[in-house]
Design a protein around this motif. Structure first.
Motif, PDB file in Angstrom:
ATOM      1  N   ARG A 272       0.822  -1.086  -0.113  1.00  0.00           N
ATOM      2  CA  ARG A 272      -0.046   0.063   0.026  1.00  0.00           C
ATOM      3  C   ARG A 272       0.939   1.156  -0.016  1.00  0.00           C
ATOM      4  NH1 ARG A 272      -3.316  -2.865  -1.512  1.00  0.00           N
ATOM      5  NH2 ARG A 272      -5.249  -3.209  -0.761  1.00  0.00           N
TER       6      ARG A 272
ATOM      7  N   GLU B 291      -7.380   6.880  -7.561  1.00  0.00           N
ATOM      8  CA  GLU B 291      -8.296   5.895  -8.365  1.00  0.00           C
ATOM      9  C   GLU B 291      -7.879   5.174  -9.290  1.00  0.00           C
ATOM     10  OE1 GLU B 291     -10.938   9.601  -9.382  1.00  0.00           O
ATOM     11  OE2 GLU B 291     -12.431   9.012  -7.988  1.00  0.00           O
TER      12      GLU B 291
ATOM     13  N   TYR C 168      -4.995   3.513  -9.131  1.00  0.00           N
ATOM     14  CA  TYR C 168      -4.316   2.246  -8.775  1.00  0.00           C
ATOM     15  C   TYR C 168      -5.005   1.772  -7.488  1.00  0.00           C
ATOM     16  CZ  TYR C 168      -0.480   4.610 -11.425  1.00  0.00           C
ATOM     17  OH  TYR C 168       0.335   5.019 -12.574  1.00  0.00           O
ATOM     18  N   ASP C 169      -5.195   0.534  -7.557  1.00  0.00           N
ATOM     19  CA  ASP C 169      -6.066  -0.214  -6.450  1.00  0.00           C
ATOM     20  C   ASP C 169      -4.917  -0.231  -4.991  1.00  0.00           C
ATOM     21  OD1 ASP C 169      -7.852  -1.005  -8.059  1.00  0.00           O
ATOM     22  OD2 ASP C 169      -7.150  -2.992  -8.328  1.00  0.00           O
ATOM     23  N   ASP C 170      -3.759  -0.073  -5.083  1.00  0.00           N
ATOM     24  CA  ASP C 170      -2.839  -0.116  -3.844  1.00  0.00           C
ATOM     25  C   ASP C 170      -2.545   1.352  -3.561  1.00  0.00           C
ATOM     26  OD1 ASP C 170      -1.456   0.009  -6.142  1.00  0.00           O
ATOM     27  OD2 ASP C 170      -0.125  -1.734  -5.713  1.00  0.00           O
TER      28      ASP C 170
ATOM     29  N   LYS D  60     -11.378   6.623  -1.348  1.00  0.00           N
ATOM     30  CA  LYS D  60      -9.959   6.855  -1.511  1.00  0.00           C
ATOM     31  C   LYS D  60      -9.252   7.669  -0.464  1.00  0.00           C
ATOM     32  CE  LYS D  60      -8.321   3.709  -4.512  1.00  0.00           C
ATOM     33  NZ  LYS D  60      -7.189   3.200  -4.615  1.00  0.00           N
TER      34      LYS D  60
ATOM     35  N   ALA E 178     -12.118  -5.942  -0.736  1.00  0.00           N
ATOM     36  CA  ALA E 178     -12.757  -5.101  -1.623  1.00  0.00           C
ATOM     37  C   ALA E 178     -12.540  -3.526  -0.993  1.00  0.00           C
ATOM     38  CB  ALA E 178     -14.507  -5.366  -1.866  1.00  0.00           C
ATOM     39  N   ALA E 179     -12.251  -2.668  -2.032  1.00  0.00           N
ATOM     40  CA  ALA E 179     -12.173  -1.257  -1.742  1.00  0.00           C
ATOM     41  C   ALA E 179     -13.561  -0.661  -1.179  1.00  0.00           C
ATOM     42  CB  ALA E 179     -11.606  -0.545  -2.860  1.00  0.00           C
TER      43      ALA E 179
END
Length: 263
Positions: A32, A51, A53-55, A86, A262-263
């Motif tokens: 992260r 937004e 990148y997921d990490d 986010k 899940a985000a």
């Protein structure tokens, strides 16, 4: 897994290489990255990166250097932007008496607004404090009396008294590549003495590359070097520091999804 708890992926230094920078961080085991806001008026650009990148997650706030330019940023501005999935933190905000780029009254007023935003949202406050130990401790004490909030003193290089008092108030302390430099004996002694459940690591990229990469642009992958030195200082394996600092990150920045969720 490691976490870079403080970097600036929206800075121009990364504009042309951001995909590669993120890929190198992933390859280094950085799960992260928290990219920190320095200007609320430029928050949309930072949010777009989070937004993408997921990490990567981000904060919202005004750095003390820009407090004079963002006097019009209100508590409602922070609260509204903090509602985004986010956005996991408030700041960075605080006091910088080394450069004094922001008028001191503006720094203090902005800092207190950010404290209130942290209090209202339940998100942690990312604190910048440089050459302002006495005033910082006084504000932390005063604000703690007004109601609870959580925070991290990022890129810590200040005195032992402020760090210990912050920990006593329930806050955290984060270390950068400065910990790896020569002639940082006092900082290393503090890093060895702090409770294991109150420490984190960060890069503050693109600044403050650890000793192995000093003189180069810093990036999230290099947080591994700071963690390695922190492990040596504390006399524990790197895996232990990785586990402790990662757990501390997710405890403090609890809005951040853990890998595999899940985000």
């Amino acid at each position: 897994m490691l976490v870079d708890s403080h970097c600036h992926l929206d800075f121009p230094d990364f504009a042309d290489t951001l995909d590669d920078v993120v890929a190198r961080a992933r390859a280094a085991g950085v799960g992260r990255m928290l990219s920190i806001s320095t200007r609320v008026r430029r928050h949309d650009a930072l949010l777009a990166i989070a937004e993408r990148y997921d990490d990567v997650v981000c904060s919202v706030g005004t750095h003390p250097h820009h407090s004079g330019d963002e006097r019009d940023v209100t508590l409602d501005d922070l609260l509204t932007r903090a509602a985004h999935p986010k956005v996991v933190a408030i700041g960075e905000a605080g006091l910088d008496y080394f450069y004094d780029y922001g008028p001191r009254d503006a720094q203090a007023a902005s800092f207190r607004i950010h404290v209130e935003a942290a209090r209202r949202t339940g998100l942690p406050l990312v604190i910048h404090s440089r050459d302002a130990d006495a005033d910082m401790q006084a504000i932390l004490e005063e604000e703690a009396a007004r109601g609870p909030f959580t925070a991290v003193l990022h890129c810590y290089t200040s005195g032992r008294a402020l760090a210990m008092r912050a920990v006593a108030l329930g806050h955290y302390v984060s270390f950068t590549g400065i910990l790896t430099y020569k002639k940082t004996e006092a900082l290393r002694a503090l890093a060895a003495a702090l409770p294991a459940d109150r420490i984190m690591v960060e890069t503050d990229a693109p600044y403050l590359a650890p000793g192995k990469f000093r003189g180069k642009r810093n990036e999230p992958a290099y947080v591994v070097e700071t963690a390695r030195v922190l492990a040596e200082i504390r006399g524990v394996p790197l895996d232990t520091i990785a586990r402790e600092t990662t757990e501390n990150f997710f405890r403090l920045f609890s809005k951040t999804p853990r890998p595999g969720t899940a985000a």
